[in-house]
Design an enzyme around this catalytic site. Structure first.
Site, mmCIF file in Angstrom:
data_model
loop_
_atom_site.group_PDB
_atom_site.id
_atom_site.type_symbol
_atom_site.label_atom_id
_atom_site.label_comp_id
_atom_site.label_asym_id
_atom_site.label_seq_id
_atom_site.Cartn_x
_atom_site.Cartn_y
_atom_site.Cartn_z
ATOM 1 C CD GLN A 196 -9.876 -2.341 8.607
ATOM 2 O OE1 GLN A 196 -10.644 -2.367 7.639
ATOM 3 N NE2 GLN A 196 -10.304 -2.341 9.853
ATOM 4 C CG PHE A 197 -4.697 -7.849 7.794
ATOM 5 C CD1 PHE A 197 -4.864 -8.155 9.145
ATOM 6 C CD2 PHE A 197 -3.895 -8.672 7.017
ATOM 7 C CE1 PHE A 197 -4.218 -9.259 9.707
ATOM 8 C CE2 PHE A 197 -3.248 -9.770 7.572
ATOM 9 C CZ PHE A 197 -3.411 -10.071 8.914
ATOM 10 C CD GLU A 198 -1.421 -5.231 2.913
ATOM 11 O OE1 GLU A 198 -1.355 -6.217 2.150
ATOM 12 O OE2 GLU A 198 -1.661 -4.071 2.500
ATOM 13 C CB VAL A 255 -17.786 -4.393 -7.323
ATOM 14 C CG1 VAL A 255 -18.144 -5.294 -8.480
ATOM 15 C CG2 VAL A 255 -17.859 -2.922 -7.732
ATOM 16 C CB THR A 258 -7.892 -4.154 -7.326
ATOM 17 O OG1 THR A 258 -7.976 -5.303 -6.486
ATOM 18 C CG2 THR A 258 -8.899 -4.289 -8.452
ATOM 19 C CG ASP A 283 -0.378 -5.495 -7.426
ATOM 20 O OD1 ASP A 283 0.084 -5.322 -6.288
ATOM 21 O OD2 ASP A 283 -0.623 -6.609 -7.891
HETATM 22 P P1 ATP Z 1 -2.735 -3.726 -1.040
HETATM 23 O O1 ATP Z 1 -2.385 -4.456 -2.287
HETATM 24 O O2 ATP Z 1 -2.410 -2.268 -1.087
HETATM 25 O O3 ATP Z 1 -2.267 -4.416 0.146
HETATM 26 P P2 ATP Z 1 -5.365 -4.725 -1.296
HETATM 27 O O4 ATP Z 1 -4.739 -5.760 -2.125
HETATM 28 O O5 ATP Z 1 -6.148 -5.207 -0.148
HETATM 29 O O6 ATP Z 1 -4.302 -3.672 -0.884
HETATM 30 P P3 ATP Z 1 -7.642 -4.220 -2.821
HETATM 31 O O7 ATP Z 1 -8.500 -4.918 -1.837
HETATM 32 O O8 ATP Z 1 -7.375 -4.881 -4.107
HETATM 33 O O9 ATP Z 1 -6.256 -3.818 -2.189
HETATM 34 O O10 ATP Z 1 -8.259 -2.810 -3.082
HETATM 35 C C1 ATP Z 1 -7.613 -1.825 -3.856
HETATM 36 C C2 ATP Z 1 -8.673 -0.980 -4.501
HETATM 37 O O11 ATP Z 1 -9.338 -1.770 -5.481
HETATM 38 C C3 ATP Z 1 -9.747 -0.467 -3.577
HETATM 39 O O12 ATP Z 1 -9.412 0.808 -3.099
HETATM 40 C C4 ATP Z 1 -10.960 -0.401 -4.489
HETATM 41 O O13 ATP Z 1 -10.950 0.841 -5.157
HETATM 42 C C5 ATP Z 1 -10.721 -1.479 -5.517
HETATM 43 N N1 ATP Z 1 -11.460 -2.719 -5.250
HETATM 44 C C6 ATP Z 1 -10.919 -3.943 -5.064
HETATM 45 N N2 ATP Z 1 -11.866 -4.865 -4.863
HETATM 46 C C7 ATP Z 1 -13.049 -4.208 -4.934
HETATM 47 C C8 ATP Z 1 -14.432 -4.605 -4.800
HETATM 48 N N3 ATP Z 1 -14.795 -5.867 -4.582
HETATM 49 N N4 ATP Z 1 -15.377 -3.637 -4.922
HETATM 50 C C9 ATP Z 1 -15.046 -2.370 -5.150
HETATM 51 N N5 ATP Z 1 -13.783 -1.935 -5.276
HETATM 52 C C10 ATP Z 1 -12.791 -2.837 -5.183
HETATM 53 N N1 PLP Z 2 1.478 -10.853 -7.630
HETATM 54 C C1 PLP Z 2 1.050 -12.118 -7.823
HETATM 55 C C2 PLP Z 2 1.910 -13.113 -8.538
HETATM 56 C C3 PLP Z 2 -0.186 -12.485 -7.351
HETATM 57 O O1 PLP Z 2 -0.598 -13.741 -7.537
HETATM 58 C C4 PLP Z 2 -0.974 -11.526 -6.668
HETATM 59 C C5 PLP Z 2 -2.257 -11.906 -6.134
HETATM 60 O O2 PLP Z 2 -2.709 -13.025 -6.302
HETATM 61 C C6 PLP Z 2 -0.519 -10.225 -6.507
HETATM 62 C C7 PLP Z 2 0.727 -9.943 -7.003
HETATM 63 C C8 PLP Z 2 -1.261 -9.107 -5.787
HETATM 64 O O3 PLP Z 2 -2.536 -8.804 -6.195
HETATM 65 P P1 PLP Z 2 -3.363 -7.570 -5.542
HETATM 66 O O4 PLP Z 2 -3.033 -6.333 -6.317
HETATM 67 O O5 PLP Z 2 -4.799 -7.946 -5.685
HETATM 68 O O6 PLP Z 2 -2.973 -7.390 -4.111
HETATM 69 MG MG MG Z 3 -2.765 -6.398 -2.490
#
Ligand code: ATP
Ligand code: PLP
Ligand code: MG
Ligand code: MG
Length: 295
Positions: free
Chosen positions: A147-149, A210, A217, A219
């Site tokens: 959302q933020f991005e 969760v 997650t 990635d």
């Molecule tokens: P991006 O990397 O695309 O910028 P992001 O890093 O904010 O996004 P996450 O917040 O890791 O992405 O969420 C990616 C997915 O991981 C979500 O769609 C959800 O399915 C899952 N996820 C991550 N954290 C949780 C959590 N605390 N509870 C439930 N699902 C989660």
């Molecule tokens: N790559 C590195 C080296 C990281 O440390 C992180 C997060 O700490 C990420 C990628 C991205 O993680 P996410 O998939 O949760 O956005």
């Molecule tokens: Mg991310």
């Protein structure tokens, strides 16, 4: 060429744990993709750990690795995937690589995860934003911001579903074919909301929260959405459902396993590394429990 999809993934590598290429390559391989990976950093662990050790690949080194692929004529890819990057120059280099790969395959699909921040905070230098907005986003076939991005790139705040649709339309207008919001806080106490749109139709799906923080997650989300878009013949609804079903199973299993040894309080990062290997069969055949609905 045979019809095996081939991905070039430029992301982080960690020796221990799962972020970047470590969380993208295994699921893609399990789903039948050939994956070539360039590691933008090699760190011992991801950056939520106490001690950060390791190395960063510089632009000349990245360029040199691609040059080797081109010279050896192994630079035919069906998909190109990029994630976390901290330098504007490396993003500009990535833009050049996309153009180069499209000379070999004009149908190359570029999946861009514009990793910049979360929950109202940027965790990369601010100079990254204009490069995503003006250079990389217009080249993306599939964009997977949170959302933020998405708000940063468009400059439009997302207070409700109407706002989300405005943001998504703006991203389409910038040239993105498929816009996927990996998570938004437009749900309720229990659920985040994920959204996916092809311009023609837009779907939303609940994501049960969760009570823990996971890394890698985002990635994993981008890699899975890439895979399921391809495997479903660009059925965004089904791709979103499969992606969320997989993530939900892995996140819940990771959480329950960690909780079993940490009955209360915040769980340290080493116990919340994603259980990818243990969930190989889930990755191969996720059971859809939550449906996406058209909005
Ligand atoms: P991006 O990397 O695309 O910028 P992001 O890093 O904010 O996004 P996450 O917040 O890791 O992405 O969420 C990616 C997915 O991981 C979500 O769609 C959800 O399915 C899952 N996820 C991550 N954290 C949780 C959590 N605390 N509870 C439930 N699902 C989660
Ligand atoms: N790559 C590195 C080296 C990281 O440390 C992180 C997060 O700490 C990420 C990628 C991205 O993680 P996410 O998939 O949760 O956005
Ligand atoms: Mg991310
Ligand atoms: Mg997030």
């Amino acid at each position: 060429q045979d019809d095996t999809p081939r991905v070039l993934s430029i992301q982080s590598h960690v020796v221990h744990g799962y972020v970047g290429n470590k969380s993208a390559v295994f699921p893609l391989q399990v789903l039948g993709f050939e994956v070539d990976s360039i590691n933008t950093v090699q760190f011992s662990t991801h950056t939520a750990y106490k001690h950060i050790k390791g190395y960063v690949l510089n632009n000349d080194q990245m360029k040199e690795l691609v040059e080797g692929l081109v010279l050896n004529e192994v630079d035919y890819y069906t998909h190109f995937l990029t994630g976390y990057s901290r330098s504007p120059d490396s993003l500009r280099e990535i833009a050049k690589i996309i153009k180069q790969l499209r000379e070999k395959n004009p149908n190359l699909i570029y999946v861009c995860d514009p990793v910049m921040g979360d929950n109202g905070k940027m965790y990369v230098p601010e100079e990254i934003l204009p490069v995503y907005r003006d250079v990389l986003v217009p080249l993306a076939d599939i964009l997977t911001p949170n959302q933020f991005e998405a708000e940063l790139i468009t400059g439009i705040p997302m207070k409700d579903l109407d706002g989300a649709l405005r943001v998504i339309q703006t991203l389409h207008d910038m040239g993105v074919k498929t816009v996927v919001l990996s998570s938004t806080d437009l749900g309720d106490e229990e659920n985040m909301i994920g959204l996916a749109s092809t311009g023609g139709s837009c779907y939303k799906i609940p994501i049960p929260k969760v009570e823990a923080t996971f890394t890698g997650t985002g990635d994993l989300f981008a890699a899975l959405f890439l895979a399921w878009s391809h495997l479903t013949g660009n059925d965004v609804k089904l791709a979103l459902e499969k992606t969320i079903a997989t993530l939900q199973s892995i996140v819940v299993d990771t959480y329950q396993t960690a909780r079993a040894s940490h009955l209360t309080g915040k769980i340290p990062p080493r116990f919340t590394e994603l259980r990818l290997v243990q969930n190989k069969t889930v990755i191969e055949d996720p059971k859809i429990k939550l449906k996406a609905v058209k909005i």
